[in-house]
Design a protein around this motif. Structure first.
Motif, mmCIF file in Angstrom:
data_model
loop_
_atom_site.group_PDB
_atom_site.id
_atom_site.type_symbol
_atom_site.label_atom_id
_atom_site.label_comp_id
_atom_site.label_asym_id
_atom_site.label_seq_id
_atom_site.Cartn_x
_atom_site.Cartn_y
_atom_site.Cartn_z
ATOM 1 N N LEU A 590 80.993 49.570 14.403
ATOM 2 C CA LEU A 590 80.963 48.309 15.148
ATOM 3 C C LEU A 590 80.324 47.208 14.306
ATOM 4 N N HIS A 591 79.219 47.512 13.641
ATOM 5 C CA HIS A 591 78.586 46.522 12.760
ATOM 6 C C HIS A 591 79.550 46.084 11.657
ATOM 7 N N ARG A 592 80.202 47.056 11.040
ATOM 8 C CA ARG A 592 81.111 46.747 9.932
ATOM 9 C C ARG A 592 82.243 45.829 10.408
ATOM 10 N N LEU A 593 82.766 46.109 11.597
ATOM 11 C CA LEU A 593 83.856 45.297 12.141
ATOM 12 C C LEU A 593 83.423 43.846 12.332
ATOM 13 N N ILE A 594 82.209 43.641 12.834
ATOM 14 C CA ILE A 594 81.755 42.279 13.139
ATOM 15 C C ILE A 594 81.377 41.521 11.875
ATOM 16 N N VAL A 595 80.571 42.125 10.994
ATOM 17 C CA VAL A 595 80.077 41.363 9.841
ATOM 18 C C VAL A 595 81.159 41.138 8.791
ATOM 19 N N ASN A 596 82.236 41.909 8.819
ATOM 20 C CA ASN A 596 83.345 41.661 7.890
ATOM 21 C C ASN A 596 84.299 40.588 8.396
ATOM 22 N N SER A 597 84.116 40.137 9.613
ATOM 23 C CA SER A 597 85.049 39.163 10.186
ATOM 24 C C SER A 597 84.847 37.778 9.592
ATOM 25 N N SER A 598 85.892 36.983 9.639
ATOM 26 C CA SER A 598 85.772 35.581 9.224
ATOM 27 C C SER A 598 84.882 34.803 10.182
ATOM 28 N N THR A 599 84.852 35.205 11.440
ATOM 29 C CA THR A 599 83.996 34.539 12.431
ATOM 30 C C THR A 599 82.540 34.617 12.001
ATOM 31 N N TYR A 600 82.096 35.799 11.609
ATOM 32 C CA TYR A 600 80.715 35.976 11.180
ATOM 33 C C TYR A 600 80.439 35.247 9.875
ATOM 34 N N ARG A 601 81.414 35.168 8.984
ATOM 35 C CA ARG A 601 81.197 34.653 7.631
ATOM 36 C C ARG A 601 81.294 33.129 7.551
ATOM 37 N N GLN A 602 81.494 32.456 8.690
ATOM 38 C CA GLN A 602 81.599 30.998 8.667
ATOM 39 C C GLN A 602 80.282 30.338 8.270
ATOM 40 N N SER A 603 80.405 29.133 7.768
ATOM 41 C CA SER A 603 79.227 28.307 7.525
ATOM 42 C C SER A 603 78.562 27.954 8.844
ATOM 43 N N SER A 604 77.263 27.757 8.802
ATOM 44 C CA SER A 604 76.527 27.346 10.010
ATOM 45 C C SER A 604 76.190 25.867 9.989
ATOM 46 N N ASN A 605 76.753 25.108 9.089
ATOM 47 C CA ASN A 605 76.491 23.671 9.053
ATOM 48 C C ASN A 605 76.863 23.023 10.384
ATOM 49 N N ALA A 606 76.042 22.104 10.830
ATOM 50 C CA ALA A 606 76.329 21.389 12.067
ATOM 51 C C ALA A 606 77.624 20.600 11.915
ATOM 52 N N ARG A 607 78.378 20.535 13.021
ATOM 53 C CA ARG A 607 79.665 19.821 13.014
ATOM 54 C C ARG A 607 79.645 18.739 14.077
ATOM 55 N N PRO A 608 79.647 17.484 13.669
ATOM 56 C CA PRO A 608 79.624 16.397 14.662
ATOM 57 C C PRO A 608 80.777 16.464 15.650
ATOM 58 N N ASP A 609 81.938 16.996 15.212
ATOM 59 C CA ASP A 609 83.096 17.029 16.105
ATOM 60 C C ASP A 609 82.921 18.013 17.260
ATOM 61 N N LEU A 610 81.889 18.884 17.188
ATOM 62 C CA LEU A 610 81.670 19.872 18.252
ATOM 63 C C LEU A 610 80.514 19.509 19.171
ATOM 64 N N GLU A 611 79.835 18.404 18.886
ATOM 65 C CA GLU A 611 78.625 18.086 19.641
ATOM 66 C C GLU A 611 78.895 17.860 21.116
#
Length: 789
Positions: A590-611
């Motif tokens: 389960l850990h391997r499935l989640i941390v290998n995903s693109s969702t997990y690997r995204q940048s965490s930079n704030a995005r003004p378009d999502l505020e």
């Protein structure tokens, strides 16, 4: 009124977004109505002539006409009264807080889509989504197929594409390795590991790094912290005396079980009922310490039965939150007010835990403590002194002891009762059949005992106090004959009601009782993993998901009932639950499935378009900003400074702490700092005291947030806040050096902690713990709050 009308355009905007997410009546709308409307408009009463527990009743309406206008939420009276815009009817619920904007938006979206409902809907008999067994949903079709690395990504991306939101780019490689290292092991990558990873340009470099981290023995240490919180682990007994207890063998068992990737079903069965397994091993008995992580009241004058009962009730509530994700404890005094858990069901669960050897007073009970002889021995010099002192005293007793035996034989009944238990056992038996301890106790009570004996006896007692005691741990052990279990009227153990037998909640799949005996804790543990069970897998995958993204797919991690929040991605939750089972309950898979995903690997930079669209990042169009747990802050500092002692396991160690750290309870205790490597071991091995919180966990929170930090409000009434601070800081995308002082707060990418506290997502005090975490050992959950009961 101005505020009310100002909110309407925002709700209209939100309705269109929710419509694209296909709001489901049974899953999304009916729980809202059940929670807020059925009490006044259900089977028992229909104020205003309206009954709201089926769609047919709402279309029929009450004194003011039909409540629903399918296809037109604006014209529907239901929506008007929820918004408070109806000309003649006050805002609903009457004299109670208004519904959350998201709830109203969901109802509007459902009405605008036609107000579809199941055929032949049964009044007041809705089955909550979490009580239906998960079925693997079809994998969604997405436009950006190249972005998806795992099936997880398809569910996340499908929702983002519905909302016309693009996912964030991948984090830079240095930040990514730091992130996954801290998440999987609780330690940052070493400079050598980081350099090797940055130099490795093979397409599978990251996946190999994940496999290396999952194989690390520090993986078990990192993830044991999560489970020990669930298990309310502590190294002290609690209440006002809060004496130390030996439980670290259970803690080490959890670490070892996670490191060997013991399947979750076996992991749970051994903790709930390892003592009842055929030919139970010592390790399986140690695992049952899960049930013994209850408080023990050692004060004088208490009723031991009262506190034995409280320990059993604690086990029932913990079973409900840990494995079912339900506030089972709310049915202790009466039927659950919101979930279909009658009081009888609570006491049927109680009966499974009611026949163990606990005495309620903390005294050593045969079968309740497991010893490990020989693991700790006295120093050779002390053993020599003990042997010599015992030999001298034994020779003295062999000469003068028969006089004490003759004296005791002549005592009458009342005089014998004044003797200690060991001396009483010796009365009336021949001298040559007495043990050394019996001779010693009997002669100590003898009026003719000489000063020479008393001097030598006191000297031996002082040596014995220096002698290390055998290592022990608390375990479960069943009584030969089970106790009778009854319903306690209003939860009062002195008011015994109807007798009950062991059983499971009626809303869940039945437990088939064995044909020739009553069901046991072992049957209960195995029942959790029968294929039709709807909650066990969901609850655990949700806990794991929450650790990676800061918010579970079900945000109220300990409440999957009608008072809890619905899942943000219900299809993904069910897919993960089914996949967890299909992977033979492997947590590492389960850990391997989640941390290998693109969702997990995204940048965490704030995005003004999502505020405005997604300010809480529930859609995961970027990675969440996570703060490190306080214990990990210290571990990171030790690792970065080169001081960390990496040895795993063993008894608690005592890092340096301020003077007076153990003086908050009734009994003032010393804290003697360990020497050598023991000063620099991981925070997992620092003893957890229920009454005296180590400053390592509490000081950063007070320094940042003021004197009374609290986690954000939880919908689970039996979950209290976690004292383990998580630093208030956004997680940047660049990797910085690890902190050099344990008191510093940091994030997984190393950014520093701002001083200004951040408000909670749903109001309340400063958000020092961004997750709704299970209670720390020193913050035992209190009685159910009025929100539940």
């Amino acid at each position: 009124m101005l505020v009310r009308w100002f909110a309407v355009p925002l709700l209209l905007a939100g309705t269109a977004s929710l419509a694209s997410a296909q709001v489901d009546y049974v899953r999304d709308v009916k729980p809202i109505l059940a929670k807020h409307c059925y009490r006044c408009h259900g089977a028992s009463q229909q104020k205003g002539g309206l009954r709201a527990d089926t769609v047919a009743f709402m279309k029929e309406g009450g004194d003011t006409g039909a409540s629903l206008t399918p296809g037109d939420s604006k014209a529907s009276i239901l929506v008007q009264v929820l918004l408070g815009t109806h000309e003649d009817i006050s805002q609903m619920p009457y004299k109670k807080p208004a519904l959350a904007d998201a709830d109203i938006a969901a109802i509007r979206a459902w009405i605008d889509a036609g107000a579809a409902a199941p055929v032949n809907e049964v009044p007041d008999k809705a089955v909550h989504w979490s009580f239906v067994a998960p079925v693997r949903p079809d994998e969604p079709v997405v436009a950006r197929r190249d972005w998806s690395r795992t099936v997880v990504d398809r569910f996340i991306l499908a929702r983002l594409e519905q909302e016309k939101i693009a996912p964030a780019p991948e984090a830079d490689r240095a930040a990514l390795l730091r992130r996954v290292s801290l998440d999987l092991t609780g330690l940052p990558p070493t400079p050598a590991e980081l350099a090797a990873f940055l130099a490795d340009r093979a397409p599978d470099a990251y996946e190999r790094a994940v496999d290396r981290l999952l194989a690390s023995p520090h993986y078990g240490e990192r993830w044991a912290r999560l489970w020990l919180d669930v298990a309310r682990y502590a190294d002290s007994n609690g209440y006002s005396i809060d004496a130390p207890r030996q439980m670290w063998k259970y803690r080490d068992w959890v670490v070892a079980a996670l490191n060997r990737d013991q399947p979750y079903d076996q992991f749970v069965v051994e903790q709930l009922a390892g003592d009842l397994l055929p030919a139970a091993t010592r390790d399986q008995r140690v695992a049952t310490g899960f049930n013994r992580n209850t408080q023990i009241n050692q004060e004088g004058g208490i009723d031991p039965e009262q506190f034995r009962v409280e320990s059993v009730m604690d086990r029932v509530s913990t079973f409900g939150s840990a494995f079912l994700g339900l506030t089972v404890g709310c049915a202790q005094c009466h039927d659950h007010k919101f979930d279909p858990i009658p009081q009888r069901d609570y006491y049927q669960l109680y009966a499974f835990f009611n026949s163990t050897v606990d005495d309620g007073h903390g005294k050593a009970t045969p079968g309740g403590t497991l010893e490990f002889p020989g693991e700790v021995q006295a120093p050779e010099s002390l053993r020599h002194e003990l042997d010599e002192a015992r030999g001298d005293l034994d020779r003295y007793l062999n000469t003068y002891g028969p006089a004490a035996v003759a004296w005791a034989a002549a005592l009458d009944g009342p005089a014998r009762l004044k003797l200690g238990a060991t001396a009483r056992d010796a009365v009336g038996r021949p001298f040559d059949q007495l043990t050394f301890a019996e001779k010693r106790a009997l002669y100590a009570a003898f009026p003719g005992a000489t000063p020479e004996f008393r001097t030598n006896n006191v000297a031996l007692a002082r040596l014995e106090r220096r002698e290390p005691k055998p290592i022990t741990t608390l375990v479960m052990s069943e009584l030969p004959q089970p106790r009778e279990s009854v319903i306690f009227i209003k939860g009062d153990f002195t008011r015994r009601g109807e007798r009950v037998a062991p059983g499971t909640p009626g809303i869940l799949p039945p437990l088939t009782p064995p044909p020739d005996r009553a069901p046991t804790r072992l049957d209960l543990a195995r029942w959790l993993f029968q294929p039709s069970h709807p909650l066990t897998a969901r609850v655990m995958v949700n806990r794991v998901w929450q650790q990676y993204f800061g918010r579970g797919l079900v945000e109220t991690e300990n409440d999957f009932g009608t008072q809890g929040l619905p899942p943000s991605h219900p299809e993904l939750l069910d897919w993960l639950a089914v996949e967890f089972v299909d992977q033979k309950w492997s947590l590492k898979a389960l850990h391997r499935l989640i941390v290998n995903s693109s969702t997990y690997r995204q940048s965490s930079n704030a995005r003004p378009d999502l505020e405005i669209i997604d300010p809480l990042n529930k859609l995961l169009a970027r990675q969440s900003r996570l703060r490190l747990d306080a214990e990990i802050v210290r571990d990171v500092a030790l690792s970065a400074s080169g001081l960390l002692a990496p040895q795993i396991g063993g008894p608690p160690v005592f890092p340096p702490q301020p003077d007076g750290v153990m003086t908050l309870g009734q009994v003032k205790r010393d804290w003697t700092a360990s020497t050598g490597d023991d000063r620099h071991r991981r925070g997992l091995r620092t003893p957890r005291s229920r009454s005296s919180t180590p400053p390592m966990a509490s000081a950063p929170a007070r320094a940042v947030c003021g004197p009374t930090p609290r986690c954000r409000p939880s919908r689970s009434s039996t979950t209290s806040s976690s004292s383990s601070s998580r630093a208030l800081s956004p997680r940047a995308s660049s990797a910085r050096a690890a902190p050099t002082r344990p008191a510093a707060s940091t994030t997984r990418s190393g950014s520093p902690c701002p001083v200004r506290p951040r408000p909670t997502s749903r109001g309340g005090s400063a958000n020092c713990s961004r997750r709704s975490s299970p209670p720390r050992p020193h913050a035992r959950p209190g009685p159910p709050s009025p929100a539940c009961c």
